[in-house]
Design a protein around this motif. Structure first.
Motif, PDB file in Angstrom:
ATOM      1  N   ARG A  21       0.815  -1.209   0.000  1.00  0.00           N
ATOM      2  CA  ARG A  21       0.000   0.000   0.000  1.00  0.00           C
ATOM      3  C   ARG A  21       0.851   1.264   0.000  1.00  0.00           C
ATOM      4  O   ARG A  21       0.388   2.332  -0.416  1.00  0.00           O
ATOM      5  CB  ARG A  21      -0.921   0.010   1.223  1.00  0.00           C
ATOM      6  N   VAL A  22       2.068   1.142   0.515  1.00  0.00           N
ATOM      7  CA  VAL A  22       2.997   2.269   0.555  1.00  0.00           C
ATOM      8  C   VAL A  22       4.381   1.766   0.190  1.00  0.00           C
ATOM      9  O   VAL A  22       4.663   0.563   0.247  1.00  0.00           O
ATOM     10  CB  VAL A  22       3.042   2.927   1.961  1.00  0.00           C
ATOM     11  N   ALA A  23       5.247   2.687  -0.195  1.00  0.00           N
ATOM     12  CA  ALA A  23       6.632   2.342  -0.492  1.00  0.00           C
ATOM     13  C   ALA A  23       7.426   2.259   0.810  1.00  0.00           C
ATOM     14  O   ALA A  23       7.046   2.818   1.834  1.00  0.00           O
ATOM     15  CB  ALA A  23       7.240   3.374  -1.431  1.00  0.00           C
ATOM     16  N   HIS A  24       8.535   1.541   0.751  1.00  0.00           N
ATOM     17  CA  HIS A  24       9.457   1.472   1.894  1.00  0.00           C
ATOM     18  C   HIS A  24      10.646   2.394   1.607  1.00  0.00           C
ATOM     19  O   HIS A  24      11.203   2.353   0.521  1.00  0.00           O
ATOM     20  CB  HIS A  24       9.944   0.039   2.100  1.00  0.00           C
ATOM     21  N   PRO A  25      11.024   3.259   2.570  1.00  0.00           N
ATOM     22  CA  PRO A  25      10.428   3.478   3.891  1.00  0.00           C
ATOM     23  C   PRO A  25       9.237   4.427   3.809  1.00  0.00           C
ATOM     24  O   PRO A  25       9.151   5.242   2.897  1.00  0.00           O
ATOM     25  CB  PRO A  25      11.569   4.112   4.681  1.00  0.00           C
ATOM     26  N   CYS A  26       8.349   4.316   4.818  1.00  0.00           N
ATOM     27  CA  CYS A  26       7.161   5.181   4.828  1.00  0.00           C
ATOM     28  C   CYS A  26       7.044   5.997   6.108  1.00  0.00           C
ATOM     29  O   CYS A  26       6.046   6.681   6.305  1.00  0.00           O
ATOM     30  CB  CYS A  26       5.899   4.349   4.618  1.00  0.00           C
ATOM     31  N   LEU A  27       8.059   5.914   6.965  1.00  0.00           N
ATOM     32  CA  LEU A  27       8.050   6.652   8.224  1.00  0.00           C
ATOM     33  C   LEU A  27       9.149   7.705   8.244  1.00  0.00           C
ATOM     34  O   LEU A  27      10.196   7.534   7.618  1.00  0.00           O
ATOM     35  CB  LEU A  27       8.258   5.694   9.406  1.00  0.00           C
ATOM     36  N   PRO A  28       8.950   8.795   8.979  1.00  0.00           N
ATOM     37  CA  PRO A  28       9.989   9.825   9.095  1.00  0.00           C
ATOM     38  C   PRO A  28      11.112   9.354  10.006  1.00  0.00           C
ATOM     39  O   PRO A  28      10.865   8.819  11.089  1.00  0.00           O
ATOM     40  CB  PRO A  28       9.240  11.005   9.715  1.00  0.00           C
ATOM     41  N   GLU A  29      12.343   9.525   9.574  1.00  0.00           N
ATOM     42  CA  GLU A  29      13.474   9.170  10.437  1.00  0.00           C
ATOM     43  C   GLU A  29      13.489  10.064  11.671  1.00  0.00           C
ATOM     44  O   GLU A  29      13.099  11.234  11.607  1.00  0.00           O
ATOM     45  CB  GLU A  29      14.787   9.322   9.655  1.00  0.00           C
ATOM     46  N   PRO A  30      13.830   9.486  12.836  1.00  0.00           N
ATOM     47  CA  PRO A  30      14.503   8.204  13.004  1.00  0.00           C
ATOM     48  C   PRO A  30      13.570   7.000  13.169  1.00  0.00           C
ATOM     49  O   PRO A  30      14.054   5.909  13.489  1.00  0.00           O
ATOM     50  CB  PRO A  30      15.317   8.413  14.288  1.00  0.00           C
ATOM     51  N   LEU A  31      12.267   7.156  12.992  1.00  0.00           N
ATOM     52  CA  LEU A  31      11.360   6.023  13.128  1.00  0.00           C
ATOM     53  C   LEU A  31      11.641   4.982  12.048  1.00  0.00           C
ATOM     54  O   LEU A  31      11.936   5.329  10.892  1.00  0.00           O
ATOM     55  CB  LEU A  31       9.904   6.476  13.035  1.00  0.00           C
ATOM     56  N   LEU A  32      11.513   3.724  12.430  1.00  0.00           N
ATOM     57  CA  LEU A  32      11.754   2.617  11.506  1.00  0.00           C
ATOM     58  C   LEU A  32      10.579   1.652  11.541  1.00  0.00           C
ATOM     59  O   LEU A  32      10.015   1.384  12.606  1.00  0.00           O
ATOM     60  CB  LEU A  32      13.024   1.854  11.889  1.00  0.00           C
ATOM     61  N   SER A  33      10.230   1.113  10.402  1.00  0.00           N
ATOM     62  CA  SER A  33       9.269   0.016  10.376  1.00  0.00           C
ATOM     63  C   SER A  33       9.967  -1.254  10.865  1.00  0.00           C
ATOM     64  O   SER A  33      11.192  -1.281  11.042  1.00  0.00           O
ATOM     65  CB  SER A  33       8.707  -0.179   8.973  1.00  0.00           C
ATOM     66  N   LEU A  34       9.184  -2.299  11.105  1.00  0.00           N
ATOM     67  CA  LEU A  34       9.741  -3.532  11.657  1.00  0.00           C
ATOM     68  C   LEU A  34      10.673  -4.209  10.657  1.00  0.00           C
ATOM     69  O   LEU A  34      10.434  -4.186   9.449  1.00  0.00           O
ATOM     70  CB  LEU A  34       8.617  -4.489  12.042  1.00  0.00           C
ATOM     71  N   GLN A  35      11.699  -4.837  11.201  1.00  0.00           N
ATOM     72  CA  GLN A  35      12.683  -5.515  10.360  1.00  0.00           C
ATOM     73  C   GLN A  35      12.899  -6.947  10.861  1.00  0.00           C
ATOM     74  O   GLN A  35      12.494  -7.306  11.963  1.00  0.00           O
ATOM     75  CB  GLN A  35      14.020  -4.748  10.380  1.00  0.00           C
ATOM     76  N   GLY A  36      13.544  -7.755  10.040  1.00  0.00           N
ATOM     77  CA  GLY A  36      13.967  -9.083  10.452  1.00  0.00           C
ATOM     78  C   GLY A  36      12.837  -9.979  10.896  1.00  0.00           C
ATOM     79  O   GLY A  36      11.776 -10.061  10.264  1.00  0.00           O
ATOM     80  N   ALA A  37      13.050 -10.653  12.018  1.00  0.00           N
ATOM     81  CA  ALA A  37      12.080 -11.626  12.520  1.00  0.00           C
ATOM     82  C   ALA A  37      10.750 -10.970  12.867  1.00  0.00           C
ATOM     83  O   ALA A  37       9.683 -11.573  12.682  1.00  0.00           O
ATOM     84  CB  ALA A  37      12.653 -12.344  13.743  1.00  0.00           C
ATOM     85  N   ASP A  38      10.794  -9.754  13.365  1.00  0.00           N
ATOM     86  CA  ASP A  38       9.550  -9.051  13.705  1.00  0.00           C
ATOM     87  C   ASP A  38       8.711  -8.801  12.454  1.00  0.00           C
ATOM     88  O   ASP A  38       7.483  -8.948  12.468  1.00  0.00           O
ATOM     89  CB  ASP A  38       9.855  -7.720  14.399  1.00  0.00           C
ATOM     90  N   ARG A  39       9.361  -8.428  11.371  1.00  0.00           N
ATOM     91  CA  ARG A  39       8.654  -8.185  10.119  1.00  0.00           C
ATOM     92  C   ARG A  39       8.052  -9.494   9.588  1.00  0.00           C
ATOM     93  O   ARG A  39       6.911  -9.514   9.107  1.00  0.00           O
ATOM     94  CB  ARG A  39       9.620  -7.585   9.099  1.00  0.00           C
ATOM     95  N   GLU A  40       8.813 -10.559   9.679  1.00  0.00           N
ATOM     96  CA  GLU A  40       8.322 -11.862   9.222  1.00  0.00           C
ATOM     97  C   GLU A  40       7.141 -12.318  10.063  1.00  0.00           C
ATOM     98  O   GLU A  40       6.174 -12.897   9.540  1.00  0.00           O
ATOM     99  CB  GLU A  40       9.456 -12.888   9.285  1.00  0.00           C
ATOM    100  N   GLU A  41       7.179 -12.066  11.359  1.00  0.00           N
ATOM    101  CA  GLU A  41       6.071 -12.432  12.231  1.00  0.00           C
ATOM    102  C   GLU A  41       4.802 -11.687  11.850  1.00  0.00           C
ATOM    103  O   GLU A  41       3.711 -12.268  11.790  1.00  0.00           O
ATOM    104  CB  GLU A  41       6.428 -12.157  13.689  1.00  0.00           C
ATOM    105  N   LEU A  42       4.949 -10.393  11.589  1.00  0.00           N
ATOM    106  CA  LEU A  42       3.780  -9.611  11.190  1.00  0.00           C
ATOM    107  C   LEU A  42       3.235 -10.098   9.852  1.00  0.00           C
ATOM    108  O   LEU A  42       2.018 -10.216   9.673  1.00  0.00           O
ATOM    109  CB  LEU A  42       4.137  -8.127  11.105  1.00  0.00           C
ATOM    110  N   SER A  43       4.116 -10.387   8.915  1.00  0.00           N
ATOM    111  CA  SER A  43       3.673 -10.875   7.614  1.00  0.00           C
ATOM    112  C   SER A  43       2.864 -12.162   7.760  1.00  0.00           C
ATOM    113  O   SER A  43       1.808 -12.320   7.133  1.00  0.00           O
ATOM    114  CB  SER A  43       4.887 -11.118   6.703  1.00  0.00           C
TER     115      SER A  43
END
Length: 296
Positions: free
Chosen positions: A265-287
């Protein structure tokens, strides 16, 4: 406009610009789903990270794209002067209402917060929703302060923090607030994980983070509660428990921003730095959660 499902969309951005194209796509989903209102530039909309001109543009786009659905625009800022400028911009854009948190750097007193709302409400031509969100503002409203502010002109709703998870305790909390708040001021629940509990307890509105990305899931809970189907509303919310657990660990903004990226729905990244979307295992869990829950 201060009842039913108020969906709060992301404001997708990178360090160069706000992504107006993908924001329009998010708005189209809300309009198609038939949400009751749209909350633009709330915490989910990253209001605190945007310039005045960027906020004015998003307010303008929100109203243009809303298809007649009422739009409430966030006007929180550190200085009362700037809140008034933002309120002017929101009203010029055609907003149906404004959302005001007591944003601060120095810890605010009750009297300072009251004067903020007194000044702003006295300079509005549209209704105001008081935004009580101690998790982000670090200011906790007392019941007495709620009562004082609720009697000001233009104050039409209070966006309250999460209610207790126990249904009876939540009902008592809402009933107590309702006894002291003017009848024409609605109570709206925030905190997606207990939204069903809040609605079942008597809140008129749900100011929803998940509704900004997955409006159908939030509408199903809202409509069940509005129809008095408390068990069904609770059941539908319980199905989303894997998402609520991720909220507790990472915050609702990061979870929904990541979900928007995962669903394209949005491109990566979609948050203003220094905020980060989830990465690694956390991202896989959400997926995996999104797939299992069939949230698309």
């Amino acid at each position: 406009m201060f009842s039913g499902l108020s969906a709060f969309p992301l404001t997708p951005m990178n360090e160069s610009r706000v992504d107006e194209t993908t924001f329009a796509g998010l708005m189209e989903r809300l309009v198609s789903a038939g949400v009751d209102s749209i909350g633009s530039l709330g915490s989910t909309g990253n209001y605190a990270y945007l310039t005045r001109s960027e906020r004015a543009r998003i307010a303008e786009l929100s109203v243009q794209l809303a298809g007649g659905i009422p739009v409430m625009v966030g006007i929180g800022a550190l200085r009362t002067r700037d809140v008034l400028f933002l309120a002017e911009d929101a009203q010029k854009a055609g907003a149906s209402g404004v959302l005001l948190p007591p944003m601060s750097y120095q810890k605010l007193s009750d009297e300072e917060v009251f004067r903020l709302y007194e000044t702003v409400s006295g300079n509005l031509s549209v209704p105001l929703c008081l935004y009580d969100n101690p998790a982000t503002t670090h200011f906790a409203f007392s019941e007495a302060l709620h009562v004082r502010i609720a009697q000001l002109p233009k104050v039409a709703s209070i966006k309250i923090p999460p209610v207790p998870e126990d249904p009876e305790t939540a009902r008592q909390r809402i009933e107590q607030l309702r006894r002291v708040i003017p009848a024409d001021v609605s109570l709206g629940i925030s905190g997606d994980a207990v939204a069903a509990t809040g609605l079942n307890a008597g809140c008129e509105a749900w100011y929803s983070v998940i509704g900004g990305l997955f409006p159908e899931a939030a509408l199903a809970i809202t409509r069940a509660a509005q129809a008095g189907q408390t068990a069904e509303a609770t059941r539908l919310s319980a199905q989303l428990e894997p998402i609520w657990k991720l909220y507790k660990r990472h915050g609702s903004l990061r979870v929904m921003a990541t979900a928007a990226e995962l669903r394209g729905r949005v491109a990566h990244p979609c948050l203003p730095e220094p905020l980060l979307s989830l990465q690694g295992a956390d991202r896989e869990e959400l997926s995996a959660c999104l797939d299992e829950l069939e949230l698309f």
